[in-house]
Design a protein around this motif. Structure first.
Motif, mmCIF file in Angstrom:
data_model
loop_
_atom_site.group_PDB
_atom_site.id
_atom_site.type_symbol
_atom_site.label_atom_id
_atom_site.label_comp_id
_atom_site.label_asym_id
_atom_site.label_seq_id
_atom_site.Cartn_x
_atom_site.Cartn_y
_atom_site.Cartn_z
ATOM 1 N N ALA A 122 -66.687 64.390 1.928
ATOM 2 C CA ALA A 122 -66.796 65.670 1.236
ATOM 3 C C ALA A 122 -66.570 65.468 -0.258
ATOM 4 O O ALA A 122 -65.797 64.601 -0.679
ATOM 5 N N LEU A 123 -67.243 66.284 -1.050
ATOM 6 C CA LEU A 123 -67.070 66.249 -2.501
ATOM 7 C C LEU A 123 -66.942 67.677 -3.005
ATOM 8 O O LEU A 123 -67.803 68.516 -2.746
ATOM 9 N N SER A 124 -65.835 67.940 -3.725
ATOM 10 C CA SER A 124 -65.546 69.284 -4.211
ATOM 11 C C SER A 124 -65.124 69.219 -5.673
ATOM 12 O O SER A 124 -64.631 68.194 -6.155
ATOM 13 N N ARG A 125 -65.283 70.325 -6.353
ATOM 14 C CA ARG A 125 -64.810 70.417 -7.738
ATOM 15 C C ARG A 125 -63.281 70.409 -7.779
ATOM 16 O O ARG A 125 -62.672 70.007 -8.771
ATOM 17 N N VAL A 158 -80.579 67.919 0.767
ATOM 18 C CA VAL A 158 -80.689 69.197 1.477
ATOM 19 C C VAL A 158 -79.840 70.222 0.729
ATOM 20 O O VAL A 158 -78.679 69.962 0.419
ATOM 21 N N SER A 159 -80.415 71.381 0.456
ATOM 22 C CA SER A 159 -79.671 72.479 -0.170
ATOM 23 C C SER A 159 -79.568 73.632 0.827
ATOM 24 O O SER A 159 -80.581 74.242 1.181
ATOM 25 N N LEU A 160 -78.355 73.887 1.279
ATOM 26 C CA LEU A 160 -78.100 74.945 2.248
ATOM 27 C C LEU A 160 -77.420 76.129 1.561
ATOM 28 O O LEU A 160 -76.512 75.944 0.748
ATOM 29 N N ILE A 161 -77.859 77.314 1.920
ATOM 30 C CA ILE A 161 -77.228 78.545 1.453
ATOM 31 C C ILE A 161 -76.462 79.149 2.630
ATOM 32 O O ILE A 161 -77.031 79.386 3.692
ATOM 33 N N VAL A 162 -75.169 79.380 2.441
ATOM 34 C CA VAL A 162 -74.365 80.035 3.473
ATOM 35 C C VAL A 162 -74.253 81.517 3.124
ATOM 36 O O VAL A 162 -73.915 81.880 1.990
ATOM 37 N N VAL A 163 -74.547 82.355 4.106
ATOM 38 C CA VAL A 163 -74.566 83.803 3.896
ATOM 39 C C VAL A 163 -73.620 84.463 4.884
ATOM 40 O O VAL A 163 -73.657 84.167 6.088
ATOM 41 N N LEU A 221 -71.549 68.259 -0.318
ATOM 42 C CA LEU A 221 -71.124 68.874 -1.568
ATOM 43 C C LEU A 221 -70.719 70.321 -1.302
ATOM 44 O O LEU A 221 -71.561 71.153 -0.984
ATOM 45 N N ASP A 222 -69.426 70.598 -1.414
ATOM 46 C CA ASP A 222 -68.917 71.937 -1.152
ATOM 47 C C ASP A 222 -69.064 72.801 -2.402
ATOM 48 O O ASP A 222 -68.564 72.444 -3.471
ATOM 49 N N ASP A 223 -69.767 73.922 -2.271
ATOM 50 C CA ASP A 223 -69.981 74.859 -3.376
ATOM 51 C C ASP A 223 -70.793 74.214 -4.493
ATOM 52 O O ASP A 223 -70.355 74.155 -5.641
ATOM 53 N N GLY A 224 -72.004 73.747 -4.143
ATOM 54 C CA GLY A 224 -72.792 73.020 -5.121
ATOM 55 C C GLY A 224 -74.131 73.627 -5.489
ATOM 56 O O GLY A 224 -74.892 72.988 -6.211
#
Length: 338
Positions: A84-87, A158-163, A145-148
Motif C-alpha cells: 500500500a502507498l498513502s500520503r 488501473v484507476s478505480l473510483i469508490v462511490v 495507491l490509497d486516495d490517488g
C-alpha cells in the motif's frame, strides 16, 4: 482546524442547501479549475511496477481504505507481493517510510496507513513517486495507491473510483454535483469519470440492492459492488458510540442495524485527534448510562494506549459481491500492462 462534514452537501433538493451552494459556487469553480490545471500539466512517472489507484470524487467518506485493504488481500491471495502507498494524511512524517504498527502511531503516519499496514506492507510518502520507488526497491510487485485519483504523479495501471452507494430520500453520494466548498465534489463528475477504468460502489449493509439511478450515472464503465461487513457483532450491553470520520452518522446507523444497544452517539470531525478532555467527556457520558464505549477501527488506531482502555473497536471489511469477476478484471489489467 478540522471541521465536521456538512450533511447538506449530500442533499439534492433542499432550499437551505440550494441557497448556501449558490453563495459558494464561485469558490467551487476556482477549486475545479485549479485541480484540472494541475492534472493536465503533470507528467506521470512509471515507478517500475503496476499501480492500482483507489480514489474517489468526493471529499472523504466513500470507503476507499477498506476497499484498498481488500484489494491488497486479493492480490496477495494471487501470489503478488502488493504494497500500500498513502500520503499519510494526519501524520507528521514526510516519508518515504514503511509503516510499522509496532513502532508508529497515527500521529506519525496517519490512521489509514496504520490500518492498511495490519495486513500488508504499507508506505507513506508526501512525494508519491519517491514512495512508489522505495516500495518497488523493497520488493513490491504491485502498488495499491490509497486516495490517488486526483494525484497525477504516478502512471496508473488501473484507476478505480469508490462511490458511497447509500441513497436515502434526497441524500445522494454526489449531492447535486457541486464542487467543494459548495458541495462534496473534488472535481466535476464528468472530469473524474473520464480518467477512471472502473467504479466500485460500496453498498449499504442494510440494503439489498443499489439504486438503479446510481448505476446509470457511470455510463459504460465497469461497475463492481462491494459491501462493508462487520468482522464480528458489536459489543453487548448498553454502548455510547463515537466516531471521527467524514460521515459519522453512518456509523451510528450501522451500529443500530447490527443490533447494538446504542444509548448515545457522539460525532467528531474527520481524522480527529482525541484529547484528554474528549475522552473524559466520552467516559462521563458512558457513566451516565452505565454503558461501554464503542468506535470504529479507524478511530481506535488514533487513540493512545491509555485512551484505548475500556474502548471497543468495531472493525468492518469490504467484500465484493462478485469477487471472482473483480479479481479477474484486476489480473487482466495488470497482465496487459506488463
Amino acid at each position: 482546524m478540522k471541521l465536521n462534514t456538512p450533511r447538506w452537501w449530500y442533499v439534492r433538493d433542499s432550499n437551505h442547501a440550494r441557497i448556501t451552494r449558490t453563495a459558494l459556487k464561485p469558490l467551487g469553480w476556482v477549486w475545479a479549475a485549479a485541480t484540472a490545471r494541475r492534472i493536465a500539466k503533470a507528467a506521470p512517472v512509471d515507478p517500475g511496477g503496476p499501480v492500482i489507484s483507489v480514489g474517489n470524487l468526493t471529499v472523504g467518506g466513500s470507503g476507499k481504505t477498506p476497499v484498498a485493504r481488500e484489494i491488497l488481500r486479493l492480490l496477495r491471495d494471487r501470489g503478488l507481493d502488493a504494497h500500500a502507498l498513502s500520503r499519510g494524511y494526519g501524520g507528521r512524517l514526510e516519508g518515504p517510510t514503511q509503516v510499522d504498527p509496532a513502532v508508529h502511531a497515527a500521529a506519525d503516519v496517519g490512521d489509514e496507513p496504520l490500518m492498511l499496514a495490519q495486513g500488508s506492507p504499507a508506505w507513506i510518502a508526501r512525494d508519491r513517486v519517491a514512495g512508489a520507488k522505495a516500495a518497488v526497491a523493497e520488493g513490491a510487485q504491485a502498488l495499491v495507491l490509497d486516495d490517488g485519483h486526483q494525484n497525477p504523479a504516478l502512471n496508473k495501471t488501473v484507476s478505480l473510483i469508490v462511490v458511497d452507494g447509500e441513497t436515502r430520500g434526497d441524500e445522494w453520494p454526489f449531492g447535486d454535483g457541486s464542487v467543494f466548498p459548495s458541495g462534496p465534489m473534488r472535481e466535476p463528475l464528468k472530469a473524474g469519470l473520464a480518467r477512471a477504468d472502473a467504479v466500485v460502489i460500496l453498498a449499504p449493509t442494510d440494503a439489498e440492492t443499489v439504486d438503479g439511478e446510481l448505476f446509470r450515472t457511470f455510463g459504460d464503465l465497469p461497475i463492481f459492488v462491494a459491501r462493508l461487513t462487520p468482522e464480528g457483532p458489536p459489543p453487548s450491553g448498553a454502548q455510547v458510540g463515537f466516531a471521527g470520520i467524514a460521515k459519522p452518522w453512518k456509523v451510528e446507523r450501522s451500529l443500530k442495524a447490527a443490533g447494538c444497544d446504542l444509548v448515545d452517539f457522539v460525532p467528531f470531525p474527520d481524522h480527529a485527534a482525541y484529547s484528554h478532555r474528549d475522552m473524559a467527556f466520552l467516559r462521563d457520558r458512558a457513566a451516565v448510562f452505565g454503558a461501554g464505549l464503542v468506535t470504529t477501527e479507524k478511530d481506535w488506531v488514533r487513540l493512545t494506549p491509555a485512551q484505548r482502555v475500556d474502548v471497543t473497536a468495531w472493525p468492518v471489511v469490504a467484500r465484493f459481491e462478485d469477487e471472482a469477476a473483480f479479481a479477474a478484471f484486476l489480473t487482466e489489467r495488470i497482465q496487459s500492462a506488463r
